[in-house]
Scaffold this active site. Sequence first.
Site, PDB file in Angstrom:
ATOM      1  N   GLU A  50       0.881  -1.173   0.000  1.00 31.01           N
ATOM      2  CA  GLU A  50       0.000   0.000   0.000  1.00 31.01           C
ATOM      3  C   GLU A  50       0.914   1.218   0.000  1.00 31.01           C
ATOM      4  OE1 GLU A  50      -2.895   0.395   3.299  1.00 31.01           O
ATOM      5  OE2 GLU A  50      -2.482   2.546   3.197  1.00 31.01           O
ATOM      6  N   ARG A  63       1.389  10.070   1.268  1.00 29.25           N
ATOM      7  CA  ARG A  63       1.883  10.959   2.326  1.00 29.25           C
ATOM      8  C   ARG A  63       3.173  11.623   1.883  1.00 29.25           C
ATOM      9  NH1 ARG A  63       0.930   6.581   7.244  1.00 29.25           N
ATOM     10  NH2 ARG A  63      -1.124   6.029   6.463  1.00 29.25           N
ATOM     11  N   LYS A  75     -11.452  -0.311   5.643  1.00 29.21           N
ATOM     12  CA  LYS A  75     -10.301  -0.296   6.522  1.00 29.21           C
ATOM     13  C   LYS A  75     -10.828  -0.007   7.927  1.00 29.21           C
ATOM     14  CE  LYS A  75      -5.835   1.989   6.442  1.00 29.21           C
ATOM     15  NZ  LYS A  75      -4.676   2.208   5.602  1.00 29.21           N
TER      16      LYS A  75
HETATM   17  C1  3PG Z   1      -2.254   3.358   8.135  1.00 29.27           C
HETATM   18  O1  3PG Z   1      -2.390   4.311   7.376  1.00 29.27           O
HETATM   19  O2  3PG Z   1      -2.759   2.288   7.896  1.00 29.27           O
HETATM   20  C2  3PG Z   1      -1.510   3.582   9.393  1.00 29.27           C
HETATM   21  O3  3PG Z   1      -0.667   4.658   9.329  1.00 29.27           O
HETATM   22  C3  3PG Z   1      -0.793   2.377   9.859  1.00 29.27           C
HETATM   23  O4  3PG Z   1      -0.567   2.568  11.199  1.00 29.27           O
HETATM   24  P1  3PG Z   1       0.749   1.994  11.908  1.00 29.27           P
HETATM   25  O5  3PG Z   1       1.812   3.008  11.643  1.00 29.27           O
HETATM   26  O6  3PG Z   1       0.385   1.922  13.360  1.00 29.27           O
HETATM   27  O7  3PG Z   1       1.054   0.681  11.303  1.00 29.27           O
END
Ligand code: 3PG
Length: 220
Positions: free
Chosen positions: A47, A51, A135
Amino acid sequence: MSFRALSQALTEKLSRVRIIPVLSFHDSEEALRLGEILMESGLCAAEVTFRTEAAEGAIRALRKAYPGLCLGAGTVLSVEQLTRAMDAGAEFAVAPGLNPEVVRGAVERDFAFAPGVCTPSEIELAYSLGCVTMKFFPAEAAGGLTLLKAMSAPYKHLGIRFMPTGGVTTANAAAYLGVKEVVAVGGTWLAKAEDMAAGKWDLIRQNVVAAAQLIQSLEK
Ligand code: 3PG
């Protein structure tokens, strides 16, 4: 294919990968380096989040180099980003939250999109817009499996499936994946942006191999 059918097809796609690295790349070179590790380790999913400015180029580079990679775009916050992700070769997109405008944009473009939810109202709104794959974010901070089980119970008959992310790691991934409503989990723990920037490719490979082994152990 209707958008709901596309969302169901996304459930099937994610159920084959089970663990999805959530990635923020600095450039396409970094993406290709990670892509090689993912393919070699048998964890063939990514994914790529919007960002960083590098997202679109990274998706394009990964699509070209690794046609077998299950490739999604993440943190897709606008229809413009959705279109760029599609054009670059992403197979689906996700977001941390539920923006009806983005869901409608995906419906209009026949593109699989899973919005983020963490309340029953958001589940109902996402479902009314055509989504059955969602999600669950921020999974751990919102209440983890306890919340997910309680929250999804009234909707069991609708066939909704969730991809928890946010606080998921190797320590709790198996517990999430043991729940029927959970199609896959995602997270940044596999290949953190700072570790890629620091060239910690051995550590990243170890994380990816451990995740691939976890998936294999669950299949037995
Ligand atoms: C996402 O966008 O899915 C999250 O940023 C994932 O979160 P994590 O950094 O706790 O894995």
